[in-house]
Motif scaffolding. Sequence first.
Motif, PDB file in Angstrom:
ATOM      1  N   ARG A  60       8.475   5.355   8.811  1.00  0.00           N
ATOM      2  CA  ARG A  60       9.151   6.555   8.285  1.00  0.00           C
ATOM      3  C   ARG A  60       8.690   6.850   6.857  1.00  0.00           C
ATOM      4  NH1 ARG A  60      13.081   8.764  11.326  1.00  0.00           N
ATOM      5  NH2 ARG A  60      13.887   7.546  13.082  1.00  0.00           N
ATOM      6  N   ARG A  61       8.498   5.819   6.063  1.00  0.00           N
ATOM      7  CA  ARG A  61       7.988   6.033   4.704  1.00  0.00           C
ATOM      8  C   ARG A  61       6.562   6.576   4.753  1.00  0.00           C
ATOM      9  NH1 ARG A  61       9.006   0.466   1.660  1.00  0.00           N
ATOM     10  NH2 ARG A  61       8.130   1.633  -0.106  1.00  0.00           N
ATOM     11  N   MET A  62       5.785   6.108   5.698  1.00  0.00           N
ATOM     12  CA  MET A  62       4.427   6.619   5.854  1.00  0.00           C
ATOM     13  C   MET A  62       4.435   8.108   6.191  1.00  0.00           C
ATOM     14  SD  MET A  62       2.837   3.345   7.912  1.00  0.00           S
ATOM     15  CE  MET A  62       1.389   4.212   8.517  1.00  0.00           C
ATOM     16  N   VAL A  63       5.315   8.501   7.095  1.00  0.00           N
ATOM     17  CA  VAL A  63       5.413   9.917   7.456  1.00  0.00           C
ATOM     18  C   VAL A  63       5.727  10.761   6.223  1.00  0.00           C
ATOM     19  CG1 VAL A  63       6.742  11.613   8.771  1.00  0.00           C
ATOM     20  CG2 VAL A  63       6.034   9.479   9.861  1.00  0.00           C
ATOM     21  N   VAL A  82       3.566   9.851  13.073  1.00  0.00           N
ATOM     22  CA  VAL A  82       2.360   9.261  12.499  1.00  0.00           C
ATOM     23  C   VAL A  82       1.185   9.563  13.433  1.00  0.00           C
ATOM     24  CG1 VAL A  82       1.231   7.120  11.765  1.00  0.00           C
ATOM     25  CG2 VAL A  82       3.695   7.419  11.423  1.00  0.00           C
ATOM     26  N   VAL A  83       0.080  10.024  12.888  1.00  0.00           N
ATOM     27  CA  VAL A  83      -1.127  10.196  13.695  1.00  0.00           C
ATOM     28  C   VAL A  83      -1.767   8.815  13.847  1.00  0.00           C
ATOM     29  CG1 VAL A  83      -3.375  11.297  13.905  1.00  0.00           C
ATOM     30  CG2 VAL A  83      -1.451  12.561  12.918  1.00  0.00           C
ATOM     31  N   ALA A  91      -2.407   5.855  10.618  1.00  0.00           N
ATOM     32  CA  ALA A  91      -2.820   4.480  10.947  1.00  0.00           C
ATOM     33  C   ALA A  91      -3.761   4.441  12.138  1.00  0.00           C
ATOM     34  CB  ALA A  91      -1.599   3.616  11.242  1.00  0.00           C
ATOM     35  N   THR A  92      -4.671   3.475  12.105  1.00  0.00           N
ATOM     36  CA  THR A  92      -5.370   3.046  13.308  1.00  0.00           C
ATOM     37  C   THR A  92      -4.955   1.605  13.570  1.00  0.00           C
ATOM     38  OG1 THR A  92      -7.505   2.662  14.409  1.00  0.00           O
ATOM     39  CG2 THR A  92      -7.484   2.500  11.994  1.00  0.00           C
ATOM     40  N   PHE A 150       0.832  -1.207   0.000  1.00  0.00           N
ATOM     41  CA  PHE A 150       0.000   0.000   0.000  1.00  0.00           C
ATOM     42  C   PHE A 150       0.864   1.254   0.000  1.00  0.00           C
ATOM     43  CE2 PHE A 150      -2.405   3.309   2.402  1.00  0.00           C
ATOM     44  CZ  PHE A 150      -3.366   3.548   1.429  1.00  0.00           C
ATOM     45  N   ILE A 151       1.913   1.253   0.801  1.00  0.00           N
ATOM     46  CA  ILE A 151       2.824   2.408   0.837  1.00  0.00           C
ATOM     47  C   ILE A 151       3.421   2.659  -0.548  1.00  0.00           C
ATOM     48  CG2 ILE A 151       5.012   3.246   1.796  1.00  0.00           C
ATOM     49  CD1 ILE A 151       4.213   1.648   4.378  1.00  0.00           C
ATOM     50  N   GLU A 152       3.838   1.587  -1.222  1.00  0.00           N
ATOM     51  CA  GLU A 152       4.391   1.742  -2.576  1.00  0.00           C
ATOM     52  C   GLU A 152       3.352   2.290  -3.551  1.00  0.00           C
ATOM     53  OE1 GLU A 152       5.998  -2.031  -3.669  1.00  0.00           O
ATOM     54  OE2 GLU A 152       7.648  -1.931  -2.226  1.00  0.00           O
ATOM     55  N   ALA A 153       2.106   1.854  -3.414  1.00  0.00           N
ATOM     56  CA  ALA A 153       1.056   2.331  -4.307  1.00  0.00           C
ATOM     57  C   ALA A 153       0.749   3.809  -4.058  1.00  0.00           C
ATOM     58  CB  ALA A 153      -0.207   1.485  -4.134  1.00  0.00           C
ATOM     59  N   VAL A 154       0.760   4.228  -2.797  1.00  0.00           N
ATOM     60  CA  VAL A 154       0.552   5.650  -2.492  1.00  0.00           C
ATOM     61  C   VAL A 154       1.717   6.478  -3.020  1.00  0.00           C
ATOM     62  CG1 VAL A 154       0.346   7.359  -0.639  1.00  0.00           C
ATOM     63  CG2 VAL A 154      -0.937   5.220  -0.506  1.00  0.00           C
ATOM     64  N   ALA A 155       2.933   5.941  -2.918  1.00  0.00           N
ATOM     65  CA  ALA A 155       4.093   6.657  -3.458  1.00  0.00           C
ATOM     66  C   ALA A 155       3.937   6.887  -4.963  1.00  0.00           C
ATOM     67  CB  ALA A 155       5.376   5.882  -3.162  1.00  0.00           C
TER      68      ALA A 155
END
Length: 549
Positions: free
Chosen positions: A396-399, A443-444, A405-406, A364-369
């Motif tokens: 860190r990639r998410m940030v 991250v929130v 995230a929940t 998912f992180i790669e797809a958002v990138a």
Amino acid sequence: MPGPITVFSAKKIITMDASVEEATHVAVRDGIILEVGNLDDCGAWGPYTLDNRFADSILIPGLIESHAHLLDGLLWAKAHYVGPIDRYDPAGTLQKGLTNNAALVNRLREIESRMTDPTKPLVGWGVDPSLNDPIAPITRLELDQVSKTRPIFLLHASCHVASVNSATLDVANYAAIKAPGVLRDASGAPTGELREMAAMLVAVRAVAADMIGGSTDAAQFYNFARVAQARGATTIVDGGGSTYFDPAFLSAALAATAAEDFPARIVAHNNGITVPGADDMIRFAKALEGKGNDKLAFQGIKIILDGSNQGFTGRLRPPGYLGSGENGLWNRAPDELRTLVPALHNAGLQIVAHCNADQAAEMFIEAVALAQAAKPRFDHRHFIVHGQLLDESLLRRMVSLGIHATLFSNHLYYWGEFHRAHTFGAFRTAALNPAATALRLGVVVSAHSDTPVSPVDPLLTLWCAANRVSATGRVFGPRERVSAYDALKMMTFNAAYLLHRDHEIGSIRVGKRADFTILARDPLAVDSMAIRDIPVHGTIVGGRVFAAG
């Protein structure tokens, strides 16, 4: 004309707002917070009615269940609870758990003996072999002991696995179905265990169609809200499987939630689970914009990448599942995600992604990138649901991409020991749901129950994040524990932020909605291990008091 002013008094009001952290009174008019402070501060706005019912209680911002499923309310209305976890039903009655297959079969026989229509399917929910003693699969062999002629469908607690009997296998013609989640014995015959959506949906459509959005029964909405409100939630998320795009379903939802006595707000994610393609997802989501009411709102679109960790269908990076090294199943394959996520992102939608294990989160992180590189968006607030195996590199990639995230903090309490012994081993179990690291990196983070997977209980979820204790008392990953304050913020302001509702709810501040949870004791003053046992005295939603229980 503005309505009358009500001033609620409390032993202490915890605002979760740095400007005024504590107070003793809050003034409310027309469902909105007018003032926060002492009685004189509130009285400055003019004549008021003083409500002292909670003068000896603690008021906090309304607790927010940031990921759950309306399916919970439907199951209470339409099916039989037969799982291993003790749960309170919508009437407040404790339903004791069934912790082995013999007890399950006996209970199902009792239910079946009371059914007068021999053709009506027996639908149950909440079963989970991983919590049984002894741990044993639930197959057609067990369920055929109840009936070989009446279709039986049992939805597992994870909602990613089902168990069915021979009659259901025959009705749905599973002999001809080749989906990978249809488990088979040495002879090639289906065992009755169905893993993930492709395998399950055939049986659902054949014998339990209500569970994929076919019901317009008002009881499902009330049940969903009542169970949550009884444990202090003022807002609960419906996490994406409901069919609000269907006019009849939407009409039923609006009618139920518009009632003055409806006890909680629902924030519903648009359906990216049973809706197959991006074009329809976007069309349905756009059609629902502005279609809610005061207690029903639509936000984000939910997609499911992988499955259930305790069901061995979560998608893991190496070394895979403990002992076997095997991996789980994709509900949305990587190639599809590389086009689906950018399409939803480009349409301006917030994406809510079920990623139980680390390979799914990485995908998912790669797809958002990819999506951000092609079309940068600020404040999209895409977030991962569950994210149980997120590590510092993924966080860190998410940030950097603005992903939040929940986390499924309850998992360590209910399934921590099973994960340690059967799923992940010691290290990865200790690393599950890394709230402290996520918060440290920016991250929130919120936390959730994922009901009907585990019972909705925001104070228990808060307790789990603060203590990380299993049901046997083992502490997993003590450095990932968060303070009681941070855990409370996860269940209030942070959850509101993920839902694009932080301007309305999540803290007690002038101008926000008057949504409060009323507790017997201060969750920031008691020992953190006592938080889950704090009695809930009630809730206030839009200035209206709802009693506990």
